[in-house]
Design a protein around this motif. Structure first.
Motif, mmCIF file in Angstrom:
data_model
loop_
_atom_site.group_PDB
_atom_site.id
_atom_site.type_symbol
_atom_site.label_atom_id
_atom_site.label_comp_id
_atom_site.label_asym_id
_atom_site.label_seq_id
_atom_site.Cartn_x
_atom_site.Cartn_y
_atom_site.Cartn_z
ATOM 1 N N LYS A 1 -29.285 49.556 32.037
ATOM 2 C CA LYS A 1 -29.690 50.579 31.061
ATOM 3 C C LYS A 1 -30.885 51.376 31.554
ATOM 4 N N LYS A 2 -31.672 50.778 32.439
ATOM 5 C CA LYS A 2 -32.881 51.439 32.926
ATOM 6 C C LYS A 2 -32.799 51.407 34.444
ATOM 7 N N ALA A 3 -32.983 52.556 35.081
ATOM 8 C CA ALA A 3 -32.822 52.626 36.537
ATOM 9 C C ALA A 3 -33.719 51.598 37.231
ATOM 10 N N ILE A 4 -33.163 50.955 38.220
ATOM 11 C CA ILE A 4 -33.897 49.975 39.016
ATOM 12 C C ILE A 4 -34.771 50.752 40.017
ATOM 13 N N THR A 5 -36.013 50.325 40.194
ATOM 14 C CA THR A 5 -36.920 51.111 41.048
ATOM 15 C C THR A 5 -36.540 50.981 42.526
ATOM 16 N N LYS A 6 -37.033 51.933 43.277
ATOM 17 C CA LYS A 6 -36.797 51.952 44.719
ATOM 18 C C LYS A 6 -37.338 50.667 45.369
ATOM 19 N N ASP A 7 -38.518 50.232 44.912
ATOM 20 C CA ASP A 7 -39.092 48.996 45.466
ATOM 21 C C ASP A 7 -38.166 47.811 45.229
ATOM 22 N N SER A 8 -37.576 47.760 44.036
ATOM 23 C CA SER A 8 -36.674 46.648 43.739
ATOM 24 C C SER A 8 -35.403 46.735 44.583
ATOM 25 N N TRP A 9 -34.853 47.951 44.746
ATOM 26 C CA TRP A 9 -33.658 48.077 45.608
ATOM 27 C C TRP A 9 -33.963 47.595 47.026
ATOM 28 N N GLU A 10 -35.194 47.829 47.471
ATOM 29 C CA GLU A 10 -35.544 47.360 48.820
ATOM 30 C C GLU A 10 -35.478 45.842 48.902
ATOM 31 N N LYS A 11 -35.679 45.173 47.773
ATOM 32 C CA LYS A 11 -35.569 43.708 47.769
ATOM 33 C C LYS A 11 -34.128 43.254 47.508
ATOM 34 N N ILE A 12 -33.329 44.109 46.876
ATOM 35 C CA ILE A 12 -31.931 43.738 46.583
ATOM 36 C C ILE A 12 -31.072 43.851 47.853
ATOM 37 N N PHE A 13 -31.264 44.927 48.610
ATOM 38 C CA PHE A 13 -30.410 45.150 49.788
ATOM 39 C C PHE A 13 -30.338 43.961 50.758
ATOM 40 N N PRO A 14 -31.455 43.268 51.050
ATOM 41 C CA PRO A 14 -31.354 42.147 52.006
ATOM 42 C C PRO A 14 -30.396 41.035 51.555
ATOM 43 N N TRP A 15 -30.094 40.974 50.248
ATOM 44 C CA TRP A 15 -29.128 39.963 49.777
ATOM 45 C C TRP A 15 -27.758 40.119 50.437
ATOM 46 N N PHE A 16 -27.451 41.348 50.880
ATOM 47 C CA PHE A 16 -26.117 41.600 51.426
ATOM 48 C C PHE A 16 -26.014 41.244 52.907
ATOM 49 N N ASN A 17 -27.115 40.731 53.459
ATOM 50 C CA ASN A 17 -27.059 40.219 54.831
ATOM 51 C C ASN A 17 -27.159 38.709 54.866
ATOM 52 N N LYS A 18 -27.183 38.075 53.689
ATOM 53 C CA LYS A 18 -27.306 36.607 53.667
ATOM 54 C C LYS A 18 -25.960 35.945 53.950
ATOM 55 N N THR A 19 -26.003 34.645 54.243
ATOM 56 C CA THR A 19 -24.776 33.875 54.449
ATOM 57 C C THR A 19 -23.953 33.889 53.160
ATOM 58 N N GLY A 20 -22.668 34.107 53.303
ATOM 59 C CA GLY A 20 -21.785 34.099 52.128
ATOM 60 C C GLY A 20 -21.852 35.374 51.319
ATOM 61 N N ALA A 21 -22.557 36.396 51.835
ATOM 62 C CA ALA A 21 -22.732 37.627 51.054
ATOM 63 C C ALA A 21 -21.404 38.318 50.800
ATOM 64 N N GLY A 22 -21.250 38.814 49.598
ATOM 65 C CA GLY A 22 -20.109 39.646 49.242
ATOM 66 C C GLY A 22 -20.575 41.067 49.019
ATOM 67 N N ILE A 23 -20.074 41.678 47.966
ATOM 68 C CA ILE A 23 -20.401 43.077 47.693
ATOM 69 C C ILE A 23 -20.769 43.240 46.215
ATOM 70 N N ILE A 24 -21.363 44.373 45.895
ATOM 71 C CA ILE A 24 -21.427 44.773 44.491
ATOM 72 C C ILE A 24 -20.811 46.161 44.370
ATOM 73 N N ILE A 25 -20.206 46.396 43.210
ATOM 74 C CA ILE A 25 -19.601 47.697 42.931
ATOM 75 C C ILE A 25 -20.284 48.246 41.685
ATOM 76 N N LEU A 26 -20.806 49.458 41.795
ATOM 77 C CA LEU A 26 -21.510 50.085 40.682
ATOM 78 C C LEU A 26 -20.621 51.189 40.112
ATOM 79 N N GLU A 27 -20.273 51.080 38.827
ATOM 80 C CA GLU A 27 -19.384 52.079 38.199
ATOM 81 C C GLU A 27 -20.191 52.888 37.193
ATOM 82 N N PRO A 28 -20.323 54.199 37.399
ATOM 83 C CA PRO A 28 -21.130 55.013 36.496
ATOM 84 C C PRO A 28 -20.479 55.181 35.129
ATOM 85 N N HIS A 29 -21.283 55.105 34.096
ATOM 86 C CA HIS A 29 -20.820 55.421 32.752
ATOM 87 C C HIS A 29 -21.258 56.867 32.433
#
Ligand code: FDA
Length: 497
Positions: A345-373
């Motif tokens: 409901k509230k945009a995630i800050t750029k700083d937080s995205w910088e911490k989210i992105f490294p999750w996609f390089n971890k072991t067992g990482a999958g994907i996330i799909i963002l669908e705009p409303h």
């Protein structure tokens, strides 16, 4: 309650008086396994320990469906209904706990009848969305229907839970475009919209499958599409650009013109911006360069095609793939998956995205799909349909973990990321999308033979917010005995506490 062997025998005997034997498959039938597996998507639910049905019935008309329900009621055998079998927890054909149940598999009931002049269609629950898209476009190329991206999804479960797709910003969910329906209720009656009454007709349009009865057919409003639509896929790496582009996308995408949907798939250190525009390349390039210059979209990114082709292209990424592939119902059993969902409901800050992105390089990482409303899907009032994720929602997040080989356990990655995301997503309750079924968010307990309202509320308010209580009251009116029941079915609320 687990019926005795005698009850199972009586149930099968009862079926044999109304349903041709070649439509009933018991584990001793040579084709039982192939019928069972025919629409299983996830090998997690096809193992030696999976709780399997007592039999599978494959009706060819409504009276067969009514007979299964009547025999089931009489002999205390529950039924689970399967349309496309894409339930992420397999609840349409397997039980989490030991239980005797039959499966009604609607794959034979899959006619699509288009009324071009009225711009409506009747589509049977056993059709796939690919069959619906193909049949509509062949009968009326100027018309289409807003539903999901994977062509093998079944209409029955998909419409029951809402149905999100690349046209929901312009035309809403699939369920928002349902005008009438036929359903077999817990008493074996065949009802249409008028006979089922306001509450039940409200409940089946987004209140989740497997709760209120077996929907056989849906009358839908078809929607206009232009002769040419434009698709693009633009990939950005974290270094440079993806973090900035995703940060901006969060508030931009829900506010774009309704003809334009841009979804994002995050994988490794990449963000893929995937878009459908209901118009030509020239107009799209103009819009993109003024509203989203960060993506650097040019004419070279445009793929112009018909709307029908775009529903193929989104999966194949190849403009030469024949549209007939939409009719292919074969599913693959090669990949295990686990899915979860959230709403932002509230945009995630750029700083937080910088911490989210490294999750996609971890072991067992999958994907996330963002669908705009935004647009139509957000413009409908929260209580108009059971789907409550409307005004104020920026986008849906789907988390997908996938793995192959041995083992049915999802990688820890998905629950770790889900926990990590908690501060950034909707809360009280933390929202989830019922069509992305997730048993981790709560499972029913049965007390005195009936699912308890308190246990249902735990997961129910996540999927349905303030609409959960009305769903439970409706369930109490139409199925007080809780015949249509599973691990995440709406409990009957008979007297208000
Ligand atoms: P299935 O037959 O497994 O049924 C799902 C549930 O509905 C079960 O509880 C079942 O008992 C019940 N049910 C089935 N038929 C019924 C009927 N006729 N009457 C009453 N209840 C019935 N979603 C989305 O919104 N947009 C998307 O783009 C996608 N994409 C996607 C891709 C892939 C690969 C998968 C596996 C799933 C999706 N989904 C999705 C999720 C999808 O919408 C969801 O799984 C639907 O419930 C699937 O409907 P099926 O009929 O295939 O499932």
């Amino acid at each position: 309650s687990v019926p005795s062997l005698a009850a199972s025998g009586d149930f099968l005997q009862c079926l044999s008086t109304s349903i041709p034997s070649q439509l009933v498959f018991t584990p001793s039938s040579p084709s039982f396994t192939s019928v069972l597996v025919s629409s299983i998507r996830n090998p997690k639910f096809f193992t030696p320990t999976t709780v399997r049905p007592l039999c599978i019935v494959t009706p060819t008309n409504a009276s067969h469906v009514q007979a299964v329900v009547l025999c089931g009621r009489r002999h205390d055998v529950r039924v689970r209904v399967r349309s496309g079998g894409h339930d992420y927890e397999g609840l349409s054909y397997r039980s989490e706990r030991p239980e005797t149940f039959a499966v009604v598999d609607l794959a034979n009931l899959r006619a699509v009848r288009v009324d071009r002049a009225a711009a409506t269609a009747w589509v049977d629950s056993g059709a796939t969305v690919g069959e619906l898209y193909y049949t509509v476009a062949k009968a009326a190329p100027e018309l289409a229907f807003p539903a999901g991206l994977c062509p093998t999804i079944g209409v029955g479960g998909h419409f029951s839970g809402g149905g999100m797709g690349l046209m929901m910003r312009k035309y809403g969910l699939s369920a928002d475009n349902v005008l009438d329906a036929t359903l077999v209720d817990a008493n074996g009656r065949l009802l249409d919209k008028e006979a089922m009454g306001t509450d039940l007709f409200w409940a089946i349009r987004g209140g989740g499958g497997g709760n209120f009865g077996i929907v056989l057919s849906w009358k839908v409003r078809l929607v206009p599409v232009p002769p040419t639509v434009t698709f693009f896929d633009i990939q950005r790496s974290v270094d440079p650009g993806a973090v900035n582009a995703v940060t901006k996308w969060q508030t931009l995408a829900p506010a774009l013109p309704e003809d334009l949907s841009i979804r994002v798939i995050v994988q490794t250190n990449q963000a893929l911006f995937q878009s459908l525009y209901l118009g030509t390349c020239t107009a799209l390039v103009t819009t993109m360069s003024s509203l989203f210059p960060e993506l650097g979209m040019t004419r070279a990114d445009c793929r112009e095609m018909t709307w029908l082709q775009s529903m193929v292209y989104v999966n194949s990424a190849d403009t030469t793939t024949p549209v007939e592939t939409l009719l292919n119902r074969t599913t693959s059993l090669s990949t295990f998956t686990k899915n979860k969902s959230d709403y932002v409901k509230k945009a995630i800050t750029k700083d937080s995205w910088e911490k989210i992105f490294p999750w996609f390089n971890k072991t067992g990482a999958g994907i996330i799909i963002l669908e705009p409303h935004g647009g139509r899907v957000s413009g409908i009032a929260d209580a108009d349909t059971p789907f409550p994720h409307r005004s104020g929602i920026l986008y849906n997040i789907q988390y997908v973990a996938f793995w192959t080989g041995n083992g049915t356990d999802a990688p820890n990655w998905i629950s770790g990321l889900y926990d990590f995301m908690e501060p950034f997503v909707s809360k009280n309750p933390r929202g989830a999308y019922v069509n992305y079924r997730d048993l981790d968010i709560g499972e029913n307990t049965v007390v005195g033979g009936v699912t308890s309202y308190e246990s249902g509320k735990v997961w129910g308010e996540k999927y349905f917010g303030g609409n959960f209580e009305r769903l439970a009251i409706t369930k109490g009116k139409v199925d007080a005995g809780d015949y249509f029941r599973n691990e995440q079915s709406v409990p009957p609320l008979v007297s208000r506490k």
